[in-house]
Design a protein around this motif. Structure first.
Motif, PDB file in Angstrom:
ATOM      1  N   ALA A  84       4.633  11.058   5.309  1.00  0.00           N
ATOM      2  CA  ALA A  84       6.053  11.372   5.523  1.00  0.00           C
ATOM      3  C   ALA A  84       6.861  11.094   4.261  1.00  0.00           C
ATOM      4  O   ALA A  84       7.762  11.861   3.902  1.00  0.00           O
ATOM      5  N   GLU A  85       6.561  10.002   3.561  1.00  0.00           N
ATOM      6  CA  GLU A  85       7.269   9.703   2.314  1.00  0.00           C
ATOM      7  C   GLU A  85       6.932  10.715   1.231  1.00  0.00           C
ATOM      8  O   GLU A  85       7.798  11.082   0.414  1.00  0.00           O
ATOM      9  N   PHE A  86       5.686  11.166   1.200  1.00  0.00           N
ATOM     10  CA  PHE A  86       5.305  12.219   0.254  1.00  0.00           C
ATOM     11  C   PHE A  86       6.127  13.473   0.501  1.00  0.00           C
ATOM     12  O   PHE A  86       6.656  14.088  -0.435  1.00  0.00           O
ATOM     13  N   ALA A  87       6.249  13.869   1.776  1.00  0.00           N
ATOM     14  CA  ALA A  87       7.015  15.073   2.109  1.00  0.00           C
ATOM     15  C   ALA A  87       8.490  14.896   1.783  1.00  0.00           C
ATOM     16  O   ALA A  87       9.136  15.827   1.287  1.00  0.00           O
TER      17      ALA A  87
ATOM     18  N   ARG B 112      11.268   0.547   6.661  1.00  0.00           N
ATOM     19  CA  ARG B 112      11.876   1.696   5.983  1.00  0.00           C
ATOM     20  C   ARG B 112      10.950   2.907   6.054  1.00  0.00           C
ATOM     21  O   ARG B 112      11.393   4.035   6.302  1.00  0.00           O
ATOM     22  N   GLY B 113       9.655   2.674   5.853  1.00  0.00           N
ATOM     23  CA  GLY B 113       8.701   3.776   5.950  1.00  0.00           C
ATOM     24  C   GLY B 113       8.588   4.333   7.354  1.00  0.00           C
ATOM     25  O   GLY B 113       8.478   5.548   7.540  1.00  0.00           O
ATOM     26  N   LEU B 114       8.637   3.457   8.363  1.00  0.00           N
ATOM     27  CA  LEU B 114       8.563   3.918   9.746  1.00  0.00           C
ATOM     28  C   LEU B 114       9.776   4.771  10.114  1.00  0.00           C
ATOM     29  O   LEU B 114       9.648   5.747  10.867  1.00  0.00           O
ATOM     30  N   GLU B 115      10.929   4.427   9.591  1.00  0.00           N
ATOM     31  CA  GLU B 115      12.128   5.229   9.859  1.00  0.00           C
ATOM     32  C   GLU B 115      12.005   6.616   9.235  1.00  0.00           C
ATOM     33  O   GLU B 115      12.412   7.627   9.827  1.00  0.00           O
ATOM     34  N   ILE B 116      11.435   6.671   8.031  1.00  0.00           N
ATOM     35  CA  ILE B 116      11.200   7.974   7.393  1.00  0.00           C
ATOM     36  C   ILE B 116      10.204   8.782   8.222  1.00  0.00           C
ATOM     37  O   ILE B 116      10.377   9.990   8.440  1.00  0.00           O
TER      38      ILE B 116
ATOM     39  N   PRO C  61       0.808  -1.234   0.000  1.00  0.00           N
ATOM     40  CA  PRO C  61       0.000   0.000   0.000  1.00  0.00           C
ATOM     41  C   PRO C  61       0.834   1.274   0.000  1.00  0.00           C
ATOM     42  O   PRO C  61       0.406   2.288  -0.559  1.00  0.00           O
ATOM     43  N   LEU C  62       2.017   1.260   0.596  1.00  0.00           N
ATOM     44  CA  LEU C  62       2.865   2.451   0.557  1.00  0.00           C
ATOM     45  C   LEU C  62       3.393   2.712  -0.843  1.00  0.00           C
ATOM     46  O   LEU C  62       3.524   3.872  -1.262  1.00  0.00           O
ATOM     47  N   ASP C  63       3.687   1.652  -1.587  1.00  0.00           N
ATOM     48  CA  ASP C  63       4.123   1.828  -2.974  1.00  0.00           C
ATOM     49  C   ASP C  63       2.960   2.324  -3.837  1.00  0.00           C
ATOM     50  O   ASP C  63       3.147   3.154  -4.733  1.00  0.00           O
TER      51      ASP C  63
ATOM     52  N   LEU D 176      -1.755   4.547  10.609  1.00  0.00           N
ATOM     53  CA  LEU D 176      -0.306   4.463  10.545  1.00  0.00           C
ATOM     54  C   LEU D 176       0.175   4.502   9.099  1.00  0.00           C
ATOM     55  O   LEU D 176       1.147   5.188   8.769  1.00  0.00           O
ATOM     56  N   LEU D 177      -0.501   3.779   8.213  1.00  0.00           N
ATOM     57  CA  LEU D 177      -0.126   3.815   6.802  1.00  0.00           C
ATOM     58  C   LEU D 177      -0.289   5.222   6.229  1.00  0.00           C
ATOM     59  O   LEU D 177       0.524   5.671   5.417  1.00  0.00           O
ATOM     60  N   ARG D 178      -1.330   5.928   6.660  1.00  0.00           N
ATOM     61  CA  ARG D 178      -1.507   7.303   6.193  1.00  0.00           C
ATOM     62  C   ARG D 178      -0.342   8.182   6.626  1.00  0.00           C
ATOM     63  O   ARG D 178       0.190   8.968   5.834  1.00  0.00           O
TER      64      ARG D 178
END
Length: 579
Positions: A553-556, A502-506, A283-285, A546-548
């Protein structure tokens, strides 16, 4: 659509998505551009209305369109219909030297550097994290949204454009229609007319269909609009077979078996196929791919998986419109819980007392009065999000709103809760979203219906169920449970732990939450979720939030203040597992 303006001049140039130039000269028009399923003559008529400062939607009603035009004196006008759900986006340079106007906000950011700074809007992002943001704002600093039903007017050296409304809440009719006026027949006739005209404007008919009331009612009208030699195609999300998704509360994980009933009801006109994430797209991809096209963050990354797939199959069919019943809640299936308080404040005691007639079978009059009249007199608070399992610190005070008539009308015309990424032309290029429930004719009709009429009948959404009688199979029409979208999300997330970490670290290192993020709580929740058994799943609301946050954060992080945003892909991701 874009207006690139050097100092003291505005030029309408070829734009970003679905844009064609107005090809016929007119005395009052220097240049113009448009988007939507219009003829060039229709676009020119709308442009003339704009330069004459008239209501442009009286020219061509009930179609998704956007038009920008430069008058001969240099003044620029732009507007979009109620069905152009994302609206338009604009940015004005300091001093009014230039205006950037676009069908997606990232295009305004890509405009020449003379039109201002390129940076994110932290207030919007923090609001978006809690599923709330002002409908006039965007993720980008100084880039604003022109909502459907509004007109922008700007001339060089003006520091900001003026915005006027040709369809605001005050312009909607006062409720005057009740059942005695042949309302059901009128509603069906109006809706069928809107759908038939939309169907005429696209070479292929493609729609999202679930087991819910709104999308199946739309699909039934689409089937009725099918002409000889054509067929409508409906696509419904279905979870992965190995995900073992189970019902949770009132939500069922798989609507596809119900959606197939529509194909059985209209075998010659409608075919239903599943959208299934067989490729296990994370879903993040999926959210990152959608954001790259739309220029917006994604509210529900789990849903982005099947929305991307639907955009892909729409384009594979060669359709120029994709039918989606996203606004049906407002103009078709809302219960109008504010009715009791509204009638009381207006002194309409007879109509207030009549609300008890909507009681369910076997319910006493006293209980019906308590449920339908007394309870709604206490305004219902709607919280966009709570902090429980929300991973963000801080009070949510002031983030609640009350349902009343004004709240409903603002919602009906798209002034509340509008997150435009799913409706952005760039997100689904080259197809535009076509939501017949958002047509001006449907908005005005819904506003004119007496609030008590929506409650007459048995159970919730009673008027909508009466409208669907004979069109939608009863297992769907009378269903009280809801379809849970993307309930196989945890299965995919759990099988790709490195991607989530990886997403959580971002997320933990992101500066957009200004100290509000509970990073320790985020990682603690993730570890506890990973310790669950193979057929267990964490709280779905917490997973969605959490996914949102991670996708936000990845968008930013993907945005650079010095490098223009990439052009949206002309080919959205193809469907995964679409039959």
């Amino acid at each position: 659509m874009r207006v690139d303006a050097p100092p003291e001049r505005a030029l309408l140039g070829h734009g970003v998505q679905n844009l064609r130039m107005i090809g016929e000269a007119a005395d009052a028009i220097a240049s113009g551009a448009w988007s939507g399923p219009l003829t060039n003559g229709e676009a020119l008529d709308i442009a003339r209305a704009l330069v004459d400062e008239r209501d442009p939607d009286t020219v061509v009603r009930d179609l998704p369109w956007a038009v920008a035009v430069e008058r001969a004196d240099g003044r620029v006008f732009a507007s979009c219909s109620t069905m152009f759900l994302a609206g338009l986006f604009y940015r004005c340079a300091p001093g009014g030297d230039a205006l950037a106007l676009a069908t997606d906000p990232a295009a305004a950011v890509r405009a020449p550097s003379g039109t201002g700074r390129r940076q994110l809007n932290p207030a919007f992002l923090r609001g978006f994290a809690r599923a709330r943001s002002a409908t006039s704002e965007t993720p980008y600093d100084q880039v604003h949204r022109l909502a459907p039903g509004q007109t922008l007017s700007w001339a060089p050296r003006e520091s900001s454009p003026s915005i006027t409304e040709w369809l605001g809440a005050e312009a909607l009719p006062t409720p005057c229609l009740d059942d005695a006026s042949g309302l059901i027949e009128r509603y069906l006739r109006t809706f069928d007319t809107v759908v038939a005209e939309l169907a005429r404007r696209t070479p292929h008919l493609v729609a999202t269909v679930s087991g819910g009331l709104d999308s199946t009612f739309m699909a039934a009208a689409l089937a009725r609009a099918v002409t000889p030699g054509r067929r409508a195609y409906g696509y419904c999300h279905t979870p992965l077979r190995h995900a073992h998704a189970l019902p949770r509360g009132r939500f069922d994980p798989d609507d596809f078996p119900l959606a197939q009933l529509m194909a059985s009801r209209y075998p010659a006109q409608l075919r239903i196929a599943p959208l299934r994430n067989d490729a296990e797209v994370h879903p993040l991809d999926a959210a990152a791919a959608m954001s790259a096209r739309s220029g917006f963050p994604v509210l529900s990354p789990g849903n982005a998986v099947w929305l991307n797939a639907f955009a892909g199959v729409t384009n594979a069919h060669g359709a120029t419109l994709r039918f989606h019943a996203g606004t049906g809640n407002a103009s078709y299936s809302y219960d109008h819980r504010y009715a009791a308080g509204w009638y009381l404040r207006r002194g309409q005691l007879g109509k207030l007392a009549s609300l008890h007639r909507g009681r369910e079978r076997g319910t006493s009059t006293v209980r019906a009065l308590r449920h339908r009249v007394a309870a709604p007199l206490r305004p219902r608070r709607r919280a966009a999000e709570t902090t429980e399992r929300g991973f963000l610190r801080g009070s949510e005070a002031g983030l609640r709103e009350y349902e009343d008539r004004q709240w409903y009308l603002d919602w009906l015309i798209g002034r509340r809760g509008s997150f435009a990424s799913a409706f952005n032309p760039a997100e689904s290029y080259p197809a535009l979203v076509a939501d017949p429930f958002a047509a001006r004719s449907m908005i005005e009709l819904a506003a004119a219906i007496e609030p008590r009429v929506w409650q007459e009948g048995h159970g919730s959404r009673s008027f909508a169920r009466r409208l669907a009688q004979g069109r939608v199979p009863d297992p769907i029409r009378l269903r009280e449970r809801r379809g849970g979208q993307a309930m196989d999300t945890w299965y995919v997330v759990r099988r790709q732990p490195a991607r989530m970490v990886r997403g959580l670290e971002i997320l933990a290192s992101s500066g957009i939450f200004a100290g509000e993020l509970d990073a320790d709580g985020v990682f603690a929740w993730w570890r506890a979720a990973c310790d669950l058994g193979p057929h267990e799943a964490p709280d779905q609301a917490a997973l969605k939030r959490l996914l949102r946050l991670v996708a936000l954060a990845e968008f930013a992080e993907s945005f650079s203040p010095t490098v223009p945003c990439p052009e949206p892909s002309a080919s959205p991701d193809q469907a995964q597992g679409a039959a």
